[in-house]
Structure formats: structure tokens, C-alpha cells
Write a protein that holds these residues in place. Structure first.
Motif, PDB file in Angstrom:
ATOM      1  N   LYS A  15     -39.827   4.925 -38.050  1.00  0.00           N
ATOM      2  CA  LYS A  15     -40.281   5.566 -37.004  1.00  0.00           C
ATOM      3  C   LYS A  15     -42.083   5.211 -36.457  1.00  0.00           C
ATOM      4  O   LYS A  15     -42.244   3.906 -37.279  1.00  0.00           O
ATOM      5  CB  LYS A  15     -41.076   6.957 -37.448  1.00  0.00           C
ATOM      6  N   ASP A  16     -42.303   5.348 -35.123  1.00  0.00           N
ATOM      7  CA  ASP A  16     -43.235   4.276 -34.546  1.00  0.00           C
ATOM      8  C   ASP A  16     -44.325   5.705 -35.121  1.00  0.00           C
ATOM      9  O   ASP A  16     -45.372   5.308 -35.271  1.00  0.00           O
ATOM     10  CB  ASP A  16     -43.172   4.239 -33.169  1.00  0.00           C
ATOM     11  N   LEU A  17     -44.046   6.851 -34.968  1.00  0.00           N
ATOM     12  CA  LEU A  17     -45.311   8.057 -35.495  1.00  0.00           C
ATOM     13  C   LEU A  17     -44.677   9.194 -35.784  1.00  0.00           C
ATOM     14  O   LEU A  17     -43.973   9.737 -35.276  1.00  0.00           O
ATOM     15  CB  LEU A  17     -46.066   8.190 -33.608  1.00  0.00           C
ATOM     16  N   VAL A  18     -44.880   9.345 -36.809  1.00  0.00           N
ATOM     17  CA  VAL A  18     -44.802  10.878 -37.563  1.00  0.00           C
ATOM     18  C   VAL A  18     -46.335  12.104 -38.037  1.00  0.00           C
ATOM     19  O   VAL A  18     -47.374  11.103 -38.195  1.00  0.00           O
ATOM     20  CB  VAL A  18     -44.589  10.801 -39.296  1.00  0.00           C
ATOM     21  N   ILE A  19     -45.752  13.022 -36.931  1.00  0.00           N
ATOM     22  CA  ILE A  19     -46.999  13.510 -37.013  1.00  0.00           C
ATOM     23  C   ILE A  19     -46.981  15.500 -37.943  1.00  0.00           C
ATOM     24  O   ILE A  19     -46.045  16.056 -37.824  1.00  0.00           O
ATOM     25  CB  ILE A  19     -46.599  14.577 -35.700  1.00  0.00           C
ATOM     26  N   VAL A  20     -47.589  15.093 -38.646  1.00  0.00           N
ATOM     27  CA  VAL A  20     -47.483  16.602 -39.773  1.00  0.00           C
ATOM     28  C   VAL A  20     -48.206  17.454 -39.097  1.00  0.00           C
ATOM     29  O   VAL A  20     -48.841  17.930 -38.424  1.00  0.00           O
ATOM     30  CB  VAL A  20     -47.718  16.232 -40.907  1.00  0.00           C
ATOM     31  N   VAL A 214     -46.770   3.505 -43.934  1.00  0.00           N
ATOM     32  CA  VAL A 214     -47.305   4.377 -44.039  1.00  0.00           C
ATOM     33  C   VAL A 214     -45.638   4.839 -44.671  1.00  0.00           C
ATOM     34  O   VAL A 214     -44.489   5.409 -43.791  1.00  0.00           O
ATOM     35  CB  VAL A 214     -48.468   6.099 -43.698  1.00  0.00           C
ATOM     36  N   THR A 215     -45.948   5.064 -46.256  1.00  0.00           N
ATOM     37  CA  THR A 215     -44.566   5.710 -46.236  1.00  0.00           C
ATOM     38  C   THR A 215     -44.544   7.606 -47.308  1.00  0.00           C
ATOM     39  O   THR A 215     -46.078   7.608 -47.517  1.00  0.00           O
ATOM     40  CB  THR A 215     -43.773   5.207 -48.124  1.00  0.00           C
ATOM     41  N   GLU A 225     -40.641   6.156 -43.332  1.00  0.00           N
ATOM     42  CA  GLU A 225     -41.420   5.467 -43.125  1.00  0.00           C
ATOM     43  C   GLU A 225     -42.028   5.083 -41.690  1.00  0.00           C
ATOM     44  O   GLU A 225     -41.320   5.622 -40.506  1.00  0.00           O
ATOM     45  CB  GLU A 225     -40.637   3.911 -43.222  1.00  0.00           C
ATOM     46  N   THR A 226     -42.989   4.985 -41.520  1.00  0.00           N
ATOM     47  CA  THR A 226     -43.514   5.191 -40.284  1.00  0.00           C
ATOM     48  C   THR A 226     -45.129   4.165 -39.900  1.00  0.00           C
ATOM     49  O   THR A 226     -45.508   3.725 -41.075  1.00  0.00           O
ATOM     50  CB  THR A 226     -44.478   6.813 -40.063  1.00  0.00           C
ATOM     51  N   LYS A 227     -45.410   3.771 -38.826  1.00  0.00           N
ATOM     52  CA  LYS A 227     -45.976   3.447 -38.520  1.00  0.00           C
ATOM     53  C   LYS A 227     -47.298   3.911 -38.765  1.00  0.00           C
ATOM     54  O   LYS A 227     -48.354   3.482 -39.651  1.00  0.00           O
ATOM     55  CB  LYS A 227     -46.395   1.328 -37.155  1.00  0.00           C
TER      56      LYS A 227
END
Length: 382
Positions: A15-20, A214-215, A225-227
Motif C-alpha cells: 500500500k501507499d498508506l495504511v491508516i489504523v 513499514v511492515t 507492507e506500506t510506504k
């Protein structure tokens, strides 16, 4: 359960962006990001079946601060920080109304009152002071070249509204109310229509920052995986980033059965905002009172407590409903988890390479989230 090659290339692809966090901040960040760059590959991770931290469990206030609350905030963090925070809340409320139609989110701008008990000596001066500094900062509506006052003394309305033991009222014409779950759903639909993926029942167990991004390890079999990685879990943020100045604060609420001839309409505050109530049709929605038991209300528990619920019921009968009213049946009781800290400014910062957070909404997530989202994106771009 092992994942398939198809799942690996779609749901769990880099992903480019992962939001929690699929609450207001997470959804607004996804909304603003995908509108700025439609090509972004964005995933939101939500550990609940629905976003049930605070965004769908609040009182549905569209507000930015009552008189006594803002005076207290000045003493806590200074005038400049108070103005900056209130401007974020006010601008956020304008953004909500730009994006969504009032009917879509049950928005009604009936104004808001603050109730005061006991002898009041400085209300007029506090109102004049706040109007003087807030109106130019917020750029509120003007008439004949002058800013209209935000707050006015409305003590003449006490009898009409039926309150007991209340000596003064302040009115804020710019406050409103909405259905917070409908706003969450509207945001979900909007981001999913643009290709944002939301994975529910997905809990982040750990994450590791590295040069390329970030993993993320979750309760799912696949590693993500995300940037860039953004934590928007507000009151729960410390569970992922222990160093943050964020503590959970349980906000308890109840709704009564319909009350015949309910005298008021709008949003109401009391005791620096620790108590808050509104009409929900012809029912009373009342919440707060965590200052009656600060120690035990610093909890992640979503159970309600008999102690706070009794305080709220007593407040209803002793202050809100007219003297001699029959005690209404309570139809629903619930709580949500807010994020508080030593001051009320949100935390928007980089905590590790490619890892960011936007948390600590201080009970004002509805209002402040759209602007927090924009500031978080600006930080990540930088």
C-alpha cells in the motif's frame, strides 16, 4: 488460514498508506488523501466490527467549546493554543457542511447553551472577552462590517426551558447537532467509492519501520507492507505507541423514552463541558459526569458504571427537567472511549521513520477531525 494468490495481489498487496482506525480522523484522512491523489492505494484497518471507539458512541454534538470550557482551556494551555485548537474545530465543522448535506447526517443548527448554577459575577465579561478574540480568529459571519457575537447572555430563557437551580445561560448560535454514525457511514461510502479499502475485525499487533516503509503484523495471516503508516486510534493510541501523552477517558451517555412536552431543542453544556445534553426528537440524550470519578473513568472499558449513571440521572431530575416531573424510563445506556492528555491540542506528529500519528481529540473528534486529517497529510508529504 493461508491466503490465496488473488488475495495476495489485491487485499494484501503493498500500500501507499495504511491508516489504523476507521473513526472520524482515519476516515477524513483517507477522504482528503484520495481526493488529493486518486491513484493512491489506501487501506484502513479497524479492529472492531464497526468503528466503536468514540466516533459512533458520542452525543452527536457539532460544537467547538462553551464559555467556561474555553476560559478553563486558556488557563490550562494559554490563549494562543486555545485559539488554534478552537479554530481547527470550527473549520472542521464548516468542512463537514461543505461535503455532506444536512439531511444526510441529520444536521440541525439549533444553537447551543451553557448552564450556570450559583452566583455568576463574570459571565458578561467572559462573553465579551471570548467574542473579541474568537470572532476575528474564526472569521465568523459579519453584519454591517462587524463580526456577529458568537456568545450572548440568554439567562432570560431559563424559565422557558424549564431548568431548575440554574442562575444564568450563555447561548452560542453557531452550534448544532448531528447523527455521528450517519456521518461515519457517509464518510465510509465516500472513500470506498474512490477505491479505499477498509478491513474490519483487523487488529494491529505490531509494526516495524524500515527504509522503504513499514511492515505491519495483524491478527490476519498476511503481513502488510506500506510506504506510510498513520495511527488514528485516538484514546487507544497508547496501546500502539506507548510514549504518547494520551489517556483513555470513558464518556457515558443515556437516552430516555419520549418525554411529553420536552421544553428544549439544541445542545447544552454544564460545568466546563463535563456534562452535556440535547434533545433527540422528543427524547433526552444526556452524557458526561466523568469528573465525578476521574480515576475509574480513565479506562478502556465500554461498560457503563452505576456510579456515573446515577450522577447523570440525578442531574436530569435536579437540573434539566421541570420541578415535579416524573422520572422518565432510560431506554439506552452506553459509553465510548475518548482520548485525553495534559493539554487539549491534538497530537499530529511523526513518531518513527514513515510512522505518524493523529490522536488525542479531547472529546471534540466530530469537529476537529477534518482539519487534523489535512494537517496529518501535510506532515506526511513533508
Amino acid at each position: 488460514m493461508a491466503i490465496s494468490v488473488w488475495e495476495q495481489s489485491t487485499y494484501f498487496a503493498p500500500k501507499d498508506l495504511v491508516i489504523v482506525g476507521c473513526g472520524f480522523v482515519g476516515l477524513w484522512t483517507a477522504y482528503e488523501a484520495i481526493h488529493q491523489n486518486p491513484k493512491l492505494n489506501i487501506t484502513i484497518l479497524e479492529r472492531g466490527t464497526i468503528p466503536s471507539g468514540a466516533s459512533t458512541r458520542n452525543a452527536g454534538f457539532s460544537c467547538f467549546g462553551s464559555v467556561s470550557e474555553l476560559i478553563s482551556d486558556i488557563q490550562l494551555m494559554g490563549e494562543a493554543a486555545m485559539l488554534e485548537t478552537v479554530k481547527m474545530r470550527y473549520d472542521g465543522l464548516q468542512r463537514i457542511q461543505e461535503v455532506f448535506k444536512a439531511k444526510e447526517i441529520d444536521y440541525n443548527q439549533w444553537g447551543g447553551y451553557e448552564l450556570f448554577e450559583g452566583k455568576i459575577t463574570n459571565l458578561e465579561s467572559d462573553i465579551a472577552y471570548l467574542n473579541k478574540i474568537l470572532a476575528p480568529a474564526l472569521k465568523t459571519p459579519k453584519k454591517n462590517g462587524k463580526y456577529l457575537p458568537i456568545y450572548t447572555n440568554a439567562s432570560k430563557d431559563i424559565k422557558k426551558l424549564g431548568f431548575q437551580g440554574i442562575e444564568a445561560l450563555a447561548f452560542n448560535q453557531l452550534e448544532g447537532q448531528l447523527n455521528s454514525a450517519k456521518l461515519v457511514l457517509a464518510l465510509q461510502k465516500a472513500v470506498q467509492a474512490k477505491g479505499v479499502q477498509i478491513l474490519f475485525n483487523t487488529e494491529v499487533k505490531k509494526f516495524k519501520s524500515h527504509k522503504k516503509g513499514v511492515t505491519i503484523t495483524t491478527n490476519l495471516e498476511a503481513v502488510l507492507e506500506t510506504k506510510q503508516f498513520l495511527v488514528c486510534t485516538n484514546g487507544f493510541a497508547k496501546q500502539l505507541i506507548p510514549s504518547l501523552d494520551v489517556v483513555p477517558a470513558r464518556g457515558q451517555v443515556f437516552v430516555t423514552e419520549p418525554i411529553k412536552n420536552l421544553k428544549f431543542k439544541g445542545c447544552f453544556h454544564f460545568d466546563e463541558g463535563y456534562y452535556y445534553f440535547r434533545n433527540l426528537g422528543n427524547r433526552l440524550l444526556l452524557g458526561g459526569a466523568r469528573n465525578a470519578d476521574f480515576k475509574n473513568e480513565k479506562t478502556y472499558s465500554l461498560e457503563t458504571s452505576a456510579t456515573i449513571q446515577k450522577v447523570l440521572e440525578d442531574f436530569m431530575m435536579q437540573r434539566i427537567l421541570p420541578k415535579g416531573s416524573k422520572k422518565p424510563k432510560i431506554e439506552l445506556r452506553w459509553s465510548g472511549t475518548m482520548g485525553m492528555g495534559t493539554i487539549k491540542k491534538p497530537i499530529i506528529e511523526q513518531v518513527q521513520p514513515n510512522v505518524y500519528c493523529a490522536v488525542r481529540m479531547s472529546g471534540m473528534g466530530v469537529a476537529i477531525a477534518p482539519i487534523v486529517a489535512k494537517k496529518a497529510l501535510k506532515l506526511m508529504k513533508g
